[in-house]
Design a protein around this motif. Structure first.
Motif, PDB file in Angstrom:
ATOM      1  N   HIS A   1      85.889  67.651   6.436  1.00  0.00           N
ATOM      2  CA  HIS A   1      85.057  67.548   5.243  1.00  0.00           C
ATOM      3  C   HIS A   1      85.447  68.695   4.321  1.00  0.00           C
TER       4      HIS A   1
ATOM      5  N   HIS B   1      88.002  71.408   5.712  1.00  0.00           N
ATOM      6  CA  HIS B   1      88.160  71.893   7.087  1.00  0.00           C
ATOM      7  C   HIS B   1      87.690  70.854   8.100  1.00  0.00           C
TER       8      HIS B   1
ATOM      9  N   GLU C   1      78.293  70.465  12.036  1.00  0.00           N
ATOM     10  CA  GLU C   1      77.875  71.459  11.045  1.00  0.00           C
ATOM     11  C   GLU C   1      76.668  70.932  10.259  1.00  0.00           C
TER      12      GLU C   1
HETATM   13 FE   LIG Z   1      81.820  73.048   6.349  1.00  0.00          FE
END
Ligand SMILES: [Fe+2]
Length: 384
Positions: free
Chosen positions: A336, A300, A307
């Motif tokens: 990632h 994603h 994140e």
């Molecule tokens: Fe993630």
């Protein structure tokens, strides 16, 4: 916390005469947020809470930035942050932006000679290791492994530890920390589809009332300066309070995971929200039960949020070579996903024991010098 709490003794009406046994008055303090629009509590003190004796030295505690404009994925080995006796000295900011700071701390000793107040930010302290007691002017909260402690800005506190082996993952938030709005009804009650309910929220108990005069040091963090303020009265002199603004505890082990036939997105794990970042709890749970589901997450692109995952316990299915205490940072703007082989490895698995805390920030995070000391500089190549 958006529900009403009352502890100790309070008068029948706000802002009215409230007498001590000797006939003199208790002193009222409104402890409010967002002007007079946010959550507030009304506290009643033995002494006036305004009696500053001295303003002593100050210390600059602004994090030192190593990389202000980051596009690299990192892994940080959190348990390499050294244990330090003093709680405030032990707090090491690893990631930061203008909304929040992510801090690792391994304090060995209880706070003895001072009280602490963060006037800049609400604090979320996740207890990875350690058992003890959070002591505040709102009463005390016992904590242990897996607890989130939410401490509203302005709360005066001390931490008592049972042993020297303590590890915390802390988020300082300049925006108020709430539980997700979509899990509350118009009246603030947590709804049936919420992954936790009011019974899981532990409110302060055991109010400490010290009617003492003398010299009491409060270390106050404001605008990234730590000011030594000497007060003439004991900060824990509250006989009672009521309202909505007080520290509370919630255990990650009380989070009830939401599962589905196919992979559920991170918002089902959401535990706290602000208007600048969210916090999610990844807990042991049954995996997706569609016969052809792939339990590992898909690749994603978090186009507009950085994140941060803090790995707590269990087996981290989507990552190779990740251990408890590690942090992964996957910055906005690049995709990632699972490490090589992890998606295939996950097929047919029925459950996970993983335990992790995720913080997704809407503004990019800066990487600090403290983070670089524990960084794996080659992590960004680990998908090759
Ligand atoms: Fe993630």
């Amino acid at each position: 916390m958006p529900f009403y709490h009352k502890l100790g003794k309070i008068p029948h009406k706000r802002h009215t005469i409230f007498k001590k046994p000797d006939g003199s008055l208790y002193y009222e303090e409104l402890f409010g947020t967002i002007g007079f629009d946010g959550m507030s509590s009304n506290l009643y003190h033995e002494q006036r809470p305004t009696q500053v004796k001295e303003i002593g030295k100050r210390k600059d505690v602004a994090p030192k930035i190593a990389e202000a404009n980051n596009i690299q994925s990192y892994r940080f080995r959190g348990f390499e942050v050294p244990p330090i006796s003093d709680y405030l000295e032990s707090r090491k900011t690893v990631l930061t932006n203008s909304d929040c700071s992510i801090i690792l701390a391994a304090p060995k000793a209880s706070t003895e000679n001072y009280f602490y107040k963060n006037a800049d930010a609400d604090e979320m302290i996740f207890i990875h290791k350690g058992t003890g007691k959070l002591r505040t002017q709102f009463g005390n909260l016992n904590f242990k492994y897996g607890d989130y402690l939410i401490i509203p800005r302005g709360t005066i506190y001390k931490l008592n530890f049972k042993t020297e082996d303590n590890r915390f993952f802390i988020v300082e938030s300049r925006r108020p920390i709430y539980t997700p709005k979509r899990y509350r009804n118009h009246f603030g009650q947590l709804l049936e589809h919420s992954p936790f309910c009011e019974r899981d929220i532990r409110r302060p108990e055991e109010l400490e009332t010290h009617n003492e005069k003398g010299e009491f040091l409060i270390k106050i963090k404001k605008q990234d300066q730590l000011f030594d303020m000497l007060y003439a009265t004991h900060p824990f002199d509250v006989v009672g309070y009521d309202g909505y603004n007080y520290p509370y505890a919630f255990s990650i082990h009380d989070f009830e995971p939401i599962t589905g036939r196919i992979h559920q997105p991170p918002p089902v794990h959401q535990t706290f929200e602000t208007d600048a970042f969210v916090v999610c709890s990844f807990c042991p749970r049954l995996y997706d039960y569609h016969p052809e589901s792939i339990p590992a997450p898909y690749n994603h692109s978090n186009i507009d949020s950085d994140e941060v995952l803090y790995y707590v316990d269990g087996d981290f299915m989507s990552r190779n070579d990740i251990e408890a205490g590690h942090i992964s940072l996957h910055p906005a703007g690049i995709p990632h996903g699972p490490h090589p082989g992890a998606a295939e490895r996950s097929i047919g698995k029925t459950e996970t024991e993983e335990l992790a805390v995720m913080v997704d920030t809407f503004k990019p995070l800066k990487v600090t010098e403290e983070a670089m000391k524990i960084a794996d500089g080659d992590y960004f190549k680990s998908w090759l």
